[in-house]
Design a protein around this motif. Structure first.
Motif, PDB file in Angstrom:
ATOM      1  N   GLY A 230      15.144   0.314   5.772  1.00  0.00           N
ATOM      2  CA  GLY A 230      15.133   1.158   6.964  1.00  0.00           C
ATOM      3  C   GLY A 230      13.938   2.088   6.956  1.00  0.00           C
ATOM      4  O   GLY A 230      13.314   2.331   5.917  1.00  0.00           O
ATOM      5  N   LEU A 231      13.624   2.616   8.114  1.00  0.00           N
ATOM      6  CA  LEU A 231      12.415   3.413   8.288  1.00  0.00           C
ATOM      7  C   LEU A 231      12.471   4.775   7.611  1.00  0.00           C
ATOM      8  O   LEU A 231      11.445   5.404   7.404  1.00  0.00           O
ATOM      9  N   VAL A 232      13.651   5.259   7.291  1.00  0.00           N
ATOM     10  CA  VAL A 232      13.757   6.575   6.652  1.00  0.00           C
ATOM     11  C   VAL A 232      14.021   6.457   5.157  1.00  0.00           C
ATOM     12  O   VAL A 232      14.559   7.362   4.537  1.00  0.00           O
ATOM     13  N   ASN A 233      13.606   5.348   4.589  1.00  0.00           N
ATOM     14  CA  ASN A 233      13.753   5.130   3.153  1.00  0.00           C
ATOM     15  C   ASN A 233      12.363   4.935   2.553  1.00  0.00           C
ATOM     16  O   ASN A 233      11.603   4.081   3.012  1.00  0.00           O
ATOM     17  N   PRO A 234      12.017   5.715   1.525  1.00  0.00           N
ATOM     18  CA  PRO A 234      10.682   5.568   0.913  1.00  0.00           C
ATOM     19  C   PRO A 234      10.392   4.152   0.414  1.00  0.00           C
ATOM     20  O   PRO A 234       9.232   3.734   0.401  1.00  0.00           O
ATOM     21  N   THR A 235      11.414   3.396   0.043  1.00  0.00           N
ATOM     22  CA  THR A 235      11.214   2.027  -0.442  1.00  0.00           C
ATOM     23  C   THR A 235      10.521   1.175   0.613  1.00  0.00           C
ATOM     24  O   THR A 235       9.675   0.339   0.294  1.00  0.00           O
ATOM     25  N   PHE A 236      10.867   1.390   1.871  1.00  0.00           N
ATOM     26  CA  PHE A 236      10.241   0.646   2.961  1.00  0.00           C
ATOM     27  C   PHE A 236       8.738   0.901   2.985  1.00  0.00           C
ATOM     28  O   PHE A 236       7.935  -0.028   3.014  1.00  0.00           O
ATOM     29  N   TRP A 237       8.333   2.160   2.962  1.00  0.00           N
ATOM     30  CA  TRP A 237       6.925   2.521   3.105  1.00  0.00           C
ATOM     31  C   TRP A 237       6.116   2.192   1.858  1.00  0.00           C
ATOM     32  O   TRP A 237       4.994   1.690   1.966  1.00  0.00           O
ATOM     33  N   VAL A 238       6.679   2.424   0.684  1.00  0.00           N
ATOM     34  CA  VAL A 238       5.977   2.077  -0.554  1.00  0.00           C
ATOM     35  C   VAL A 238       5.845   0.558  -0.653  1.00  0.00           C
ATOM     36  O   VAL A 238       4.780   0.030  -0.999  1.00  0.00           O
ATOM     37  N   GLY A 239       6.911  -0.155  -0.310  1.00  0.00           N
ATOM     38  CA  GLY A 239       6.868  -1.618  -0.321  1.00  0.00           C
ATOM     39  C   GLY A 239       5.822  -2.164   0.634  1.00  0.00           C
ATOM     40  O   GLY A 239       5.102  -3.115   0.304  1.00  0.00           O
ATOM     41  N   LEU A 240       5.708  -1.550   1.795  1.00  0.00           N
ATOM     42  CA  LEU A 240       4.720  -1.972   2.786  1.00  0.00           C
ATOM     43  C   LEU A 240       3.302  -1.807   2.253  1.00  0.00           C
ATOM     44  O   LEU A 240       2.473  -2.714   2.367  1.00  0.00           O
ATOM     45  N   VAL A 241       3.009  -0.671   1.645  1.00  0.00           N
ATOM     46  CA  VAL A 241       1.670  -0.426   1.106  1.00  0.00           C
ATOM     47  C   VAL A 241       1.371  -1.389  -0.055  1.00  0.00           C
ATOM     48  O   VAL A 241       0.269  -1.937  -0.142  1.00  0.00           O
ATOM     49  N   ILE A 242       2.339  -1.619  -0.915  1.00  0.00           N
ATOM     50  CA  ILE A 242       2.150  -2.563  -2.030  1.00  0.00           C
ATOM     51  C   ILE A 242       1.878  -3.969  -1.486  1.00  0.00           C
ATOM     52  O   ILE A 242       0.963  -4.664  -1.940  1.00  0.00           O
TER      53      ILE A 242
END
Length: 192
Positions: free
Chosen positions: A112-124
């Motif tokens: 989900g968009l409010v989970n840091p895992t989403f954003w860190v995973g996207l950058v990785i």
């Protein structure tokens, strides 16, 4: 045996491959981010989210490469044929790697968009896509393919008529925008 000279990875080719890969990544990243954000926001399954993200990545990848060719004076059909030949392999490699990596990061697709895992995973995932596509672009350039097909149209005379309204957006500007968006998403998710 083939005794023809083989192109070598010159410093100029390495620089151009770096630029071409970054340019390709920006289009892919815009599409990927939009696809993942839309798919996650409306609750699509991981499979449909990936289909949406890949479709938008190709669309924006091709669009960002087509606009400068149109501005340089090519017709829509000619510009699209150059772009399809120049960018398809690079975008396909990026999408394969990006989506494989994001799917392998535990919980990233369902975060989900409010989970840091989403954003860190996207950058990785986008970083891995860049690393995978760079040697492909270098190889293509060394053979006069890939971004080399569009390079001849760069720096054309000033656009006139309707073409002067086609925006010229530097890749560095797009990269900063994408990184800012991802950082903003990460900060919002950490605050939530």
């Amino acid at each position: 045996m083939d005794h023809a000279p083989h192109p070598h990875a010159t410093a100029g080719n390495r620089t151009l491959a770096l630029s071409a890969t970054m340019h390709c990544l920006t289009g892919c990243a815009i599409g990927e981010i939009l696809g993942l954000v839309i798919g996650t926001a409306i609750g699509l399954s991981a499979g449909w989210t990936i289909v949406l993200a890949v479709s938008l990545a190709f669309l924006f990848g091709y669009l960002l490469s087509t606009l400068p060719l149109l501005k340089a004076g090519l017709g829509v059909g000619a510009a699209l044929s150059v772009v399809l030949a120049a960018d398809t392999l690079s975008i396909a490699i990026m999408e394969l790697v990006d989506n494989t990596v994001i799917a392998l990061i535990p919980g990233a697709m369902d975060a989900g968009l409010v989970n840091p895992t989403f954003w860190v995973g996207l950058v990785i995932a986008l970083s891995a896509a860049f690393v995978a596509a760079y040697p492909v672009n270098l190889w293509l350039l060394g053979r006069g393919k890939g971004h080399a097909l569009t390079h001849g149209y760069h720096g054309a005379e000033a656009a006139s008529g309707w073409r002067r309204f086609i925006p010229t957006i530097a890749t560095s500007t797009l990269v900063v925008g994408i990184l800012t968006f991802a950082l903003g998403g990460l900060l919002v998710s950490l605050a939530a």
